[in-house]
Scaffold this motif. Structure first.
Motif, PDB file in Angstrom:
ATOM      1  N   SER A 325       0.832  -1.203   0.000  1.00  0.00           N
ATOM      2  CA  SER A 325       0.000   0.000   0.000  1.00  0.00           C
ATOM      3  C   SER A 325       0.865   1.252   0.000  1.00  0.00           C
ATOM      4  N   ALA A 326       1.998   1.231   0.712  1.00  0.00           N
ATOM      5  CA  ALA A 326       2.908   2.379   0.692  1.00  0.00           C
ATOM      6  C   ALA A 326       3.477   2.590  -0.697  1.00  0.00           C
ATOM      7  N   CYS A 327       3.854   1.501  -1.375  1.00  0.00           N
ATOM      8  CA  CYS A 327       4.383   1.611  -2.745  1.00  0.00           C
ATOM      9  C   CYS A 327       3.338   2.179  -3.691  1.00  0.00           C
ATOM     10  N   GLU A 328       2.115   1.716  -3.586  1.00  0.00           N
ATOM     11  CA  GLU A 328       1.068   2.204  -4.476  1.00  0.00           C
ATOM     12  C   GLU A 328       0.831   3.694  -4.289  1.00  0.00           C
ATOM     13  N   LEU A 340       8.355   2.189  -9.175  1.00  0.00           N
ATOM     14  CA  LEU A 340       7.812   1.134 -10.035  1.00  0.00           C
ATOM     15  C   LEU A 340       8.606  -0.152  -9.883  1.00  0.00           C
ATOM     16  N   ARG A 341       9.915  -0.005  -9.816  1.00  0.00           N
ATOM     17  CA  ARG A 341      10.791  -1.167  -9.665  1.00  0.00           C
ATOM     18  C   ARG A 341      10.570  -1.863  -8.328  1.00  0.00           C
ATOM     19  N   ASP A 342      10.484  -1.067  -7.250  1.00  0.00           N
ATOM     20  CA  ASP A 342      10.290  -1.657  -5.925  1.00  0.00           C
ATOM     21  C   ASP A 342       8.935  -2.349  -5.818  1.00  0.00           C
ATOM     22  N   TYR A 343       7.920  -1.734  -6.413  1.00  0.00           N
ATOM     23  CA  TYR A 343       6.591  -2.352  -6.418  1.00  0.00           C
ATOM     24  C   TYR A 343       6.627  -3.666  -7.185  1.00  0.00           C
ATOM     25  N   SER A 344       7.388  -3.687  -8.262  1.00  0.00           N
ATOM     26  CA  SER A 344       7.477  -4.880  -9.096  1.00  0.00           C
ATOM     27  C   SER A 344       8.071  -6.064  -8.335  1.00  0.00           C
ATOM     28  N   ILE A 345       9.123  -5.819  -7.551  1.00  0.00           N
ATOM     29  CA  ILE A 345       9.754  -6.940  -6.849  1.00  0.00           C
ATOM     30  C   ILE A 345       8.820  -7.500  -5.780  1.00  0.00           C
ATOM     31  N   LEU A 346       7.954  -6.648  -5.203  1.00  0.00           N
ATOM     32  CA  LEU A 346       6.966  -7.161  -4.257  1.00  0.00           C
ATOM     33  C   LEU A 346       5.923  -8.006  -4.979  1.00  0.00           C
ATOM     34  N   LEU A 347       5.510  -7.558  -6.158  1.00  0.00           N
ATOM     35  CA  LEU A 347       4.557  -8.347  -6.946  1.00  0.00           C
ATOM     36  C   LEU A 347       5.149  -9.709  -7.300  1.00  0.00           C
ATOM     37  N   TYR A 348       6.435  -9.725  -7.591  1.00  0.00           N
ATOM     38  CA  TYR A 348       7.092 -11.001  -7.898  1.00  0.00           C
ATOM     39  C   TYR A 348       7.010 -11.947  -6.699  1.00  0.00           C
ATOM     40  N   HIS A 349       7.283 -11.420  -5.507  1.00  0.00           N
ATOM     41  CA  HIS A 349       7.213 -12.260  -4.312  1.00  0.00           C
ATOM     42  C   HIS A 349       5.786 -12.697  -4.008  1.00  0.00           C
ATOM     43  N   CYS A 350       4.810 -11.980  -4.549  1.00  0.00           N
ATOM     44  CA  CYS A 350       3.408 -12.396  -4.394  1.00  0.00           C
ATOM     45  C   CYS A 350       3.021 -13.470  -5.404  1.00  0.00           C
ATOM     46  N   GLY A 351       3.913 -13.804  -6.322  1.00  0.00           N
ATOM     47  CA  GLY A 351       3.576 -14.757  -7.361  1.00  0.00           C
ATOM     48  C   GLY A 351       2.803 -14.140  -8.510  1.00  0.00           C
ATOM     49  N   LEU A 352       2.717 -12.827  -8.571  1.00  0.00           N
ATOM     50  CA  LEU A 352       2.001 -12.117  -9.643  1.00  0.00           C
ATOM     51  C   LEU A 352       3.021 -11.709 -10.708  1.00  0.00           C
ATOM     52  N   TYR A 353       3.402 -12.683 -11.520  1.00  0.00           N
ATOM     53  CA  TYR A 353       4.519 -12.500 -12.422  1.00  0.00           C
ATOM     54  C   TYR A 353       4.181 -11.569 -13.593  1.00  0.00           C
ATOM     55  N   GLU A 354       2.984 -11.686 -14.117  1.00  0.00           N
ATOM     56  CA  GLU A 354       2.607 -10.827 -15.242  1.00  0.00           C
ATOM     57  C   GLU A 354       2.613  -9.359 -14.816  1.00  0.00           C
ATOM     58  N   GLU A 355       2.034  -9.068 -13.659  1.00  0.00           N
ATOM     59  CA  GLU A 355       1.992  -7.697 -13.174  1.00  0.00           C
ATOM     60  C   GLU A 355       3.395  -7.201 -12.837  1.00  0.00           C
ATOM     61  N   SER A 356       4.230  -8.090 -12.294  1.00  0.00           N
ATOM     62  CA  SER A 356       5.601  -7.723 -11.975  1.00  0.00           C
ATOM     63  C   SER A 356       6.361  -7.321 -13.241  1.00  0.00           C
ATOM     64  N   LEU A 357       6.218  -8.101 -14.300  1.00  0.00           N
ATOM     65  CA  LEU A 357       6.898  -7.788 -15.550  1.00  0.00           C
ATOM     66  C   LEU A 357       6.377  -6.487 -16.152  1.00  0.00           C
ATOM     67  N   VAL A 389      17.680  -6.264 -11.952  1.00  0.00           N
ATOM     68  CA  VAL A 389      16.505  -6.001 -12.796  1.00  0.00           C
ATOM     69  C   VAL A 389      16.558  -6.861 -14.054  1.00  0.00           C
ATOM     70  N   ASP A 390      17.720  -6.906 -14.701  1.00  0.00           N
ATOM     71  CA  ASP A 390      17.868  -7.711 -15.925  1.00  0.00           C
ATOM     72  C   ASP A 390      17.619  -9.188 -15.642  1.00  0.00           C
ATOM     73  N   LYS A 391      18.144  -9.661 -14.518  1.00  0.00           N
ATOM     74  CA  LYS A 391      17.968 -11.072 -14.180  1.00  0.00           C
ATOM     75  C   LYS A 391      16.511 -11.379 -13.880  1.00  0.00           C
ATOM     76  N   LEU A 392      15.827 -10.443 -13.197  1.00  0.00           N
ATOM     77  CA  LEU A 392      14.420 -10.659 -12.879  1.00  0.00           C
ATOM     78  C   LEU A 392      13.564 -10.650 -14.145  1.00  0.00           C
ATOM     79  N   ILE A 393      13.863  -9.757 -15.075  1.00  0.00           N
ATOM     80  CA  ILE A 393      13.119  -9.717 -16.339  1.00  0.00           C
ATOM     81  C   ILE A 393      13.320 -11.012 -17.106  1.00  0.00           C
ATOM     82  N   THR A 394      14.562 -11.490 -17.144  1.00  0.00           N
ATOM     83  CA  THR A 394      14.843 -12.748 -17.835  1.00  0.00           C
ATOM     84  C   THR A 394      14.056 -13.893 -17.206  1.00  0.00           C
TER      85      THR A 394
END
Length: 422
Positions: A325-328, A340-357, A389-394
């Motif tokens: 909620s703080a990131c949003e 945007l990047r920090d929010y993305s890594i949290l989405l990744y840990h939530c298993g929301l890969y499409e939104e993270s990308l 970031v590059d590794k996470l995108i890959t």
């Protein structure tokens, strides 16, 4: 309270739910303005085509977010008044944005997220308590023709810090009570940002009543000991400019404090928040892992384990809901692509890969298009972040190729299974 975890939802309905995330609350989805708290008049808005997911994800887990959505609406209704001029206006003379009410909307949303209460946080009641605090000063005000501005400010500080007993909390900003205005008004212990906000509200009310006859400013402390104090601006020094808190910067400070306090990965304070999360996701070069202490390794593994199980034994270990909620809200408030990047890594840990990308792609686009404004840095931390970031995108692209977005590899349950105390 019982809830339905994301893993128990049908795959199609689970992800169709996330396809309807709103960037702003429904009534503000198209009209909630992007509000910038940085200098410059030609700042590009970011992420206007992206959508948030936290409230809908909690709804999908069986948690009613009506109060949280209402609080977010209130937050948006305030920050849309934060014009380019207003964002750089001192908190002592701010008029268009009700900073106290905005801070209480932040508290009301987070309170709803963690308490699941059927009753919303009484924002109006705490606004009244903040006004009463200013009224309570009046009996302590003794007008005198020979009273100097310095003595006037001393009387305010004596009232606030001695008579009322407000104090700065310890340097450990992980204590939630110090970060929410309603808690600070109740327990009278808060962060410098909260104490500055309360001080500024007193000054604004005294000016409204015609009792403040000079240009007063608040000295915001950047150390870990002092409390905010007032001074006569006409007698200020050039060095005081760095300690003036503007309306926009105060809100960013409040949200950054929450983001740091509830970030789920606390194992290495020498790293940025993003790199701590990237370490937990194994998105960094682990060749130097042997150099880390056993306690750091154990803490990283424990954070990973807690998130996988959806368990927090204490808020000091982080809270994914409140960090999200703080990131949003920071994305709503600032144009910093790192949000945007920090929010993305949290989405990744939530298993929301499409939104993270989606957010990582937007982060890179904005960063690349802002090269004329953002100077590149060769620091070790920046290079490590870029590599992560590059590794996470890959990795996200490989997940998409191997299994698509229809099924997360690990079901995250921590958004809906917890009701932690403050």
């Amino acid at each position: 309270m019982s809830s339905v975890s994301s893993s128990s939802l049908p795959t199609t309905s689970f992800f169709s739910t996330f396809s309807k995330f709103q960037f702003c609350p429904p009534s503000f989805s198209s009209s909630c303005p992007r509000v910038i708290c940085h200098g410059g008049s030609n700042v590009q808005h970011v992420a206007t085509d992206l959508k948030f997911f936290l409230h809908d994800a909690l709804d999908a887990s069986g948690i009613d977010t009506a109060h949280a959505r209402e609080a977010r609406e209130g937050f948006c209704s305030q920050i849309k008044r934060l014009t380019d001029i207003e964002k750089e206006t001192s908190i002592c003379i701010n008029r268009h944005v009700d900073l106290g009410r905005t801070a209480l909307y932040i508290a009301a949303e987070d309170d709803s997220l963690v308490s699941h209460s059927s009753v919303p946080l009484p924002v109006d009641a705490f606004v009244a308590r903040l006004d009463d605090l200013s009224m309570d000063y009046c009996p302590h005000y003794t007008p005198s023709y020979d009273s100097s501005p310095e003595k006037f400010l001393e009387s305010i500080e004596r009232f606030l810090y001695v008579h009322k007993g407000f104090r700065r909390t310890s340097a450990n900003l992980l204590e939630p009570q110090a970060l929410y205005l309603h808690s600070v008004l109740t327990h009278r212990s808060g962060s410098p940002a909260m104490l500055s906000l309360i001080y500024s509200e007193i000054l604004k009310m005294l000016r409204l009543w015609g009792l403040l006859y000079f240009d007063a400013e608040i000295f915001y402390p950047h150390d870990i000991f002092n409390v905010p104090k007032g001074y006569h601006k006409l007698k200020s020094k050039e060095s005081d400019q760095a300690h003036i808190m503007t309306s926009g910067n105060l809100l960013v400070e409040i949200l950054n404090n929450l983001k740091h306090a509830f970030w789920p990965f606390h194992h290495d304070h020498s790293k940025t928040l993003f790199l701590r999360a990237a370490h937990a996701a194994n998105c960094v070069d682990r060749s130097d892992f042997v150099g880390e202490s056993g306690s750091q390794i154990a803490s990283a593994k424990a954070a990973r384990h807690r998130l996988d199980r959806g368990v927090w034994t204490t808020v000091r270990f982080g809270d994914m809901r409140r960090s999200l909620s703080a990131c949003e809200r920071l994305i709503l408030l600032t144009n910093d692509p790192n949000e945007l990047r920090d929010y993305s890594i949290l989405l990744y840990h939530c298993g929301l890969y499409e939104e993270s990308l989606q957010y990582l792609t937007k982060y890179q686009e904005h960063k690349n298009s802002s090269t004329q404004v953002l100077t590149s840095s060769d620091s070790e931390s920046d290079m490590e972040e870029d590599a992560a970031v590059d590794k996470l995108i890959t990795r996200l692209n490989l997940i998409q190729l191997e299994q698509g977005w229809s099924q997360p590899s690990v079901a995250r349950k921590f958004l809906g299974n917890n009701s932690d105390p403050w």
